[in-house]
Scaffold this active site. Structure first.
Site, mmCIF file in Angstrom:
data_model
loop_
_atom_site.group_PDB
_atom_site.id
_atom_site.type_symbol
_atom_site.label_atom_id
_atom_site.label_comp_id
_atom_site.label_asym_id
_atom_site.label_seq_id
_atom_site.Cartn_x
_atom_site.Cartn_y
_atom_site.Cartn_z
ATOM 1 N N ASP A 146 -26.955 18.623 -13.454
ATOM 2 C CA ASP A 146 -25.725 18.566 -14.243
ATOM 3 C C ASP A 146 -25.773 19.460 -15.480
ATOM 4 O O ASP A 146 -24.741 19.864 -15.993
ATOM 5 C CB ASP A 146 -25.387 17.127 -14.643
ATOM 6 C CG ASP A 146 -26.546 16.423 -15.345
ATOM 7 O OD1 ASP A 146 -27.518 17.117 -15.721
ATOM 8 O OD2 ASP A 146 -26.486 15.198 -15.515
ATOM 9 N N ASP A 185 -31.031 13.339 -9.488
ATOM 10 C CA ASP A 185 -31.069 12.784 -10.834
ATOM 11 C C ASP A 185 -30.878 11.276 -10.758
ATOM 12 O O ASP A 185 -30.441 10.740 -9.743
ATOM 13 C CB ASP A 185 -29.946 13.377 -11.692
ATOM 14 C CG ASP A 185 -30.224 14.820 -12.083
ATOM 15 O OD1 ASP A 185 -31.406 15.162 -12.192
ATOM 16 O OD2 ASP A 185 -29.267 15.578 -12.264
ATOM 17 N N ASP A 239 -30.438 23.129 -15.545
ATOM 18 C CA ASP A 239 -30.687 22.834 -14.134
ATOM 19 C C ASP A 239 -30.307 24.000 -13.233
ATOM 20 O O ASP A 239 -30.601 23.984 -12.035
ATOM 21 C CB ASP A 239 -29.875 21.598 -13.692
ATOM 22 C CG ASP A 239 -30.446 20.304 -14.257
ATOM 23 O OD1 ASP A 239 -31.679 20.225 -14.405
ATOM 24 O OD2 ASP A 239 -29.665 19.384 -14.559
#
Length: 1036
Positions: free
Chosen positions: A753, A453, A757
């Site tokens: 997070d 990310d 996901d």
């Protein structure tokens, strides 16, 4: 060997098949101590039983809920409510309800009792708590005493004596103890006291030392794993106590606490709904039902262990610990255990192969010694005369054969993996990485790709609004005086609606902290917007106190927007929306102009705003659009998705973390490809990726919509160069991971997070959840939790993973060398001379050096920076490499040559004479053999490089093991001769022993200059799809 290992001992690091697990278990048959060897291996029978128990419990819970509902309908018809008497302890504490009665409300979903007691406010009164201010800290011990602790019943930790008992289960040690006891009996009858008991007692003392050292090592490992397991279950919960919001451990939660819940959270206890929006609860983990439950004032019951699927809310805790259904269910899960790691399985295979060879040598040695003994008796015509001494000799031959088996079966190989992993996990915990699954630490060393990310991982997550486009103009936001400057330049109407868009449409809260100062709680983006809004007004509630929020649609990674519906004091409805710039812009057909008035949005204006968004994004700013809409039809059911008026475009700066660029370069040097997968604007993503060193000139940046529309063939063409994926959905990340693992055979690590996901984290070889910004759902799906959300920590995990792999290779190289030499020298000597130079006690000591102490020294070496300058290990690479075989064979040849020469010509060479010459020679051979292993252990610190002393003097564990080995060896030779069959040596012989052992160092230097691989013009392709690592002088 490789073929045998791949056929029987090959398992996947994640979710291995039941067939593979059973296959390798059935193949391992030569095990000295099953209880110890398989202590860290999952018990498949117990796991299946635990799964059946869980399903039964879920079925009982589901049936109980239906029965309770039916019973409650019957009670409703009867129209009566049973009054419960209070116990003295509850009365004295000042509470108005019994713990079991309170717990049954949520557990049985008893709406009748809920309404009878006056709803959540009534229960708050009974547990003496304010729904606004929460629990008073001084009351917590009393609440824990009356209503219990939020802890589940756990199996008690095994005491030290259990590990001693486990170590004593070794079959070969039991046989040796029996032999020792017989030896003492026969010896006392033949030689009297005390000479007759020395051999037997020596074996028993050595066994005692082996058992104690083994038990201490295993006990310390168990404590480390227990601490890590407790840390895995320790969830931080947001609560209100004494009027302020704070984080507390789930273990410290008490009845009466006001808990704040949001998407992805685990419900930490049973409780009752106080307030919230669109609170959707997934109860599948508890009841097995996949249909989510909508929790509100009509259905206010929340159960521990369930997950928040959508929305947010507050709850009053009514039951904790074993009074919850989740607590009862957790008791049934204690026996499941972790799957064994691929390296543990592989080394069980290596141990099995070597054990079979050792068993053959042990039988052969005993046979040769016995036949020679019988032949000699025959030649001396004593074949019919047998004495106690003859029986003692044959018993000694048997003890030597059993001891060879002790040395030959390397039980320490698979256990060394556990030791190394436990050490690495403890160190990683100190470095802000919590390893949830053992195999992840091992697999991370083979990672060839990291999909990361952007926000919070590559960047600091400390966001600040630095640019604003409103009323047709772009404005800079600098310093605390920016509010006054902007107020003067923005039309009043535009400023009013801008502030409403910020303060009415937010998931953040301004709360009083422990210090009494206001604190903004929420996501970094929300905090940045509120901090910007506060520049214009001190009291964020002042203009809108009388407004009422009717409906909220929280932000999620699919919609990429947040919307609220607000009822104004006049009775009119207004919708506010914010989110991804291009999405919100597409929902707008009007705009607030230079005069602060609402006017239609023309195509030219739309293009100009798109250019503003792209300009902000190219400056690495996160862009958001704010919009609103007046609702004329008065419908409160849905928040509209079009017809909005654009208010502003906000540019938020999120700086790159210090050290990230260097960490990315370290990955690239290590052969690990870094890909950024983010939900941000593509221009923002590209700017940040370039700043981090991820996006190169020949790299590809693509949006999620374009990626998911491509065919599999097109994906195969683009993925090798793909470095940035922007505006991606969780499904895009999942698809990318699936392609990388399936089509390209990459070992993939993925960060995540959010709740959405979880599929990608589950699919990846290594799922990395964020500890600060990550939801509990993401953390449960992950293998490693990055506690500081920092990319540098991810690189550190990869380094430790490589360290585990290379440390185990070092230990295997060292142990196999000892195995080969110990087996061959005893066998050769038995065949030629009829006696073994290494006695039972000496071999037991050697076994401890190479097993427990060797593992401790080599398997706990910290990682070096050089580990990140070589490519990752491929999926199907041979564990015992050509380099290792080269080192093992060369050292074995040297040691065997020296020891064999000493055995058959040592007395002449060393000029030994007298009655004790044989004893002195055998002691010298034993001493030389041990020092060969001491220096070979130093050699094994690096299998390729010549300088094996680098970092050795900073490794206190290695130095401690070396020092202990030498000290014990000196004691055995000089002071324990009666028990170990040794004689004190002169300083000249001590010096010579050390020098012969030290010669293994220059031998290793010469050998390392011999390439283990064929030249490149001969080898077409390396076995792991990478160029061979430099070998010999090139690397040295």
């Amino acid at each position: 060997m490789d073929k045998y290992l791949k056929e029987n001992f090959d398992v996947e690091p994640k979710r291995p098949s039941e067939e593979a697990l059973r296959r390798w278990r059935s193949t391992v048959w030569l095990v000295k101590n099953p209880r110890r060897r398989f202590r860290m291996v999952a018990d498949l029978a117990k796991r299946a039983e635990a799964q059946r128990n869980r399903q039964k419990m879920q079925e009982k819970i589901r049936v109980a809920l239906y029965v309770q509902k039916a019973a409650l309908h019957f009670i409703d018809a009867a129209g009566s409510q049973v009054e419960h008497k209070l116990s003295e302890s509850v009365k004295q504490a000042g509470f108005g309800i019994e713990p079991d009665d309170l717990a049954s409300i949520a557990r049985s979903h008893n709406r009748k009792a809920f309404e009878y007691e006056g709803g959540v406010e009534g229960f708050a009164r009974k547990v003496c708590v304010s729904l606004n201010n929460g629990v008073v800290s001084s009351d917590i011990p009393l609440r824990q005493e009356v209503y219990g602790l939020n802890r589940f019943v756990e199996k008690p930790a095994r005491p030290f004596w259990m590990f001693v008992w486990e170590a004593l289960q070794d079959l070969t040690l039991i046989i040796l103890m029996v032999c020792a006891a017989i030896s003492v009996g026969v010896g006392l009858a033949q030689e009297g006291w005390p000479d007759g008991m020395y051999d037997g007692v020596g074996i028993i003392l050595c066994i005692f030392l082996v058992v104690v050292v083994t038990a201490i090592s295993d006990y310390k490992q168990s404590l480390q794993f227990r601490d890590l397991d407790r840390e895995k279950k320790n969830i931080m919960i947001q609560v209100t106590r004494e009027g302020s919001r704070q984080k507390v451990s789930i273990y410290d939660l008490v009845v009466g606490d006001i808990v704040h819940l949001s998407i992805g959270d685990q419900v930490p206890a049973d409780g009752l709904f106080i307030s919230g929006y669109n609170l959707l609860i997934d109860e599948s983990s508890l009841s097995g039902e996949n249909e989510p439950v909508h929790v509100d004032h009509k259905w206010p019951f929340l159960l521990s262990g369930t997950k928040v699927q959508d929305g947010s809310g507050k709850m009053l805790v009514t039951a904790v610990g074993m009074r919850t259904e989740w607590g009862r269910l957790m008791v049934t899960l204690t026996e499941e255990g972790d799957d064994e790691t691929p390296l543990q399985v592989k080394l069980n295979g290596v141990a099995t192969i070597i054990g079979k060879i050792g068993l053959g040598f042990a039988i052969l040695t005993f046979t040769v010694l016995t036949i020679r003994f019988v032949v000699v008796k025959g030649l001396h015509r004593n074949i019919t005369k047998w004495s106690g001494a003859d029986a003692l000799s044959i018993l000694n031959f048997f003890a030597i054969a059993v001891t060879i088996l002790v040395v030959a079966v390397p039980e320490g190989l698979p256990l060394a993996v556990t030791l190394s992993l436990a050490f690495a996990m403890k160190k990683l915990m100190n470095d802000k990485a919590l390893v949830r699954h053992l195999s992840a630490c091992e697999t991370m060393g083979s990672a060839s790709c990291i999909c990361t990310d952007k926000t919070g991982t590559l960047t600091t997550n400390h966001m600040v609004v630095t640019k604003l486009w409103v009323s047709g103009e772009t404005r800079l936001v600098k310093g605390n005086e920016a509010g006054n400057l902007l107020s003067a330049s923005i039309p009043k109407n535009a400023l009013d609606i801008l502030l409403q868009s910020i303060f009415q449409n937010t998931s953040s809260e301004v709360v009083k902290g422990k210090d009494g100062k206001p604190t903004i709680l929420g996501t970094p983006t929300e905090r940045a917007l509120l901090e910007f809004g506060i520049l214009f007004t001190g009291d964020i509630n002042a203009p809108w106190k009388e407004s009422n929020t009717v409906k909220v649609e929280p932000f999620n990674s699919v919609k990429k927007k947040m919307s609220v519906l607000v009822a104004l004091p006049s009775g009119e409805l207004q919708a506010f929306c914010k989110g991804a710039s291009e999405i919100i812009l597409g929902m707008c057909d009007k705009i607030v102009n230079e005069d602060g008035n609402r006017v239609p949005l023309s195509d030219d204006q739309r293009n100009n705003i798109s250019n503003v968004i792209n300009t902000f994004a190219s400056e690495a700013l996160r862009t958001l659009c704010l919009a609103y809409k007046d609702i004329e039809d008065g419908s409160k059911d849905n928040i509209p998705d079009n017809g909005y008026t654009l208010v502003a475009v906000v540019g938020i700066k999120d700086p790159v973390r210090p050290g990230v660029r260097e960490a990315v370069q370290t990955c690239l040097d290590a052969g690990i490809v870094v890909r950024m997968v983010t939900g941000d604007n593509i221009n923002t993503a590209k700017a940040i990726a370039k700043e981090c060193g991820i996006l190169t000139d020949d790299g590809v940046a693509i949006e999620g919509t374009d990626f998911r529309d491509k065919s599999v063939h097109e994906m195969k063409g683009i993925i090798p160069k793909l470095q940035v994926m922007a505006r991606s959905l969780p499904l895009d990340k999942h698809k990318l991971v699936t392609m990388l693992r399936g089509e390209f055979r990459e070992v993939v690590a993925v960060t995540g997070d959010g709740t959405n996901d979880a599929p990608a984290l589950h699919e990846a070889d290594i799922g990395l959840a964020m500890g600060i910004s990550g939801t509990e759902v993401a953390k449960e799906s992950a293998d490693v939790v990055i506690l500081d959300d920092n990319f540098t920590t991810i690189v550190n995990v990869a380094k430790w993973g490589r360290s585990v792999y290379i440390n185990i290779q070092k230990f295997v190289q060292f142990q196999l060398t000892v195995n080969v030499v110990a087996l061959m020298i005893n066998f050769i000597s038995a065949c030629i001379s009829g006696s073994a130079p290494l006695t039972t006690v000496q071999l037991l000591w050697v076994n401890m050096i190479m097993d427990t102490l060797g593992a401790l020294a080599l398997a706990t070496e910290p990682p070096s920076d050089e580990l990140m300058k070589r490519p990752p290990v491929g999926r199907s690479v041979s564990f015992i490499t050509k380099v290792m075989w080269r080192n093992i064979i060369s050292q074995s040849i040297y040691q065997l040559a020296v020891l064999t020469f000493l055995k058959f010509d040592g007395k002449r060479l060393l000029k030994l004479e007298g009655s004790d010459a044989d004893s002195v020679l055998n002691t010298f051979i034993f001493n030389t053999f041990v020092f060969c292993q001491v220096f070979n252990e130093i050699n094994s610190r690096d299998m390729e490089k010549i300088n094996v002393f680098k970092g050795m003097f900073s490794s206190w564990i290695f130095l401690g093991v070396m020092g202990s080995t030498i000290t014990f060896q000196a004691a055995i030779v000089e002071f324990l001769g009666n028990f170990a069959d040794t004689m004190p040596l002169s300083w000249e012989l001590w010096t010579l022993s050390v020098l012969i052992g030290a010669v293994s160092l220059p031998v290793a230097v010469v050998v390392k200059c011999i390439p283990a691989e064929l030249p490149k013009f001969i080898t077409r392709h390396h076995h792991d799809d990478y160029e061979p690592l430099p070998s010999g002088p090139d690397l040295a």
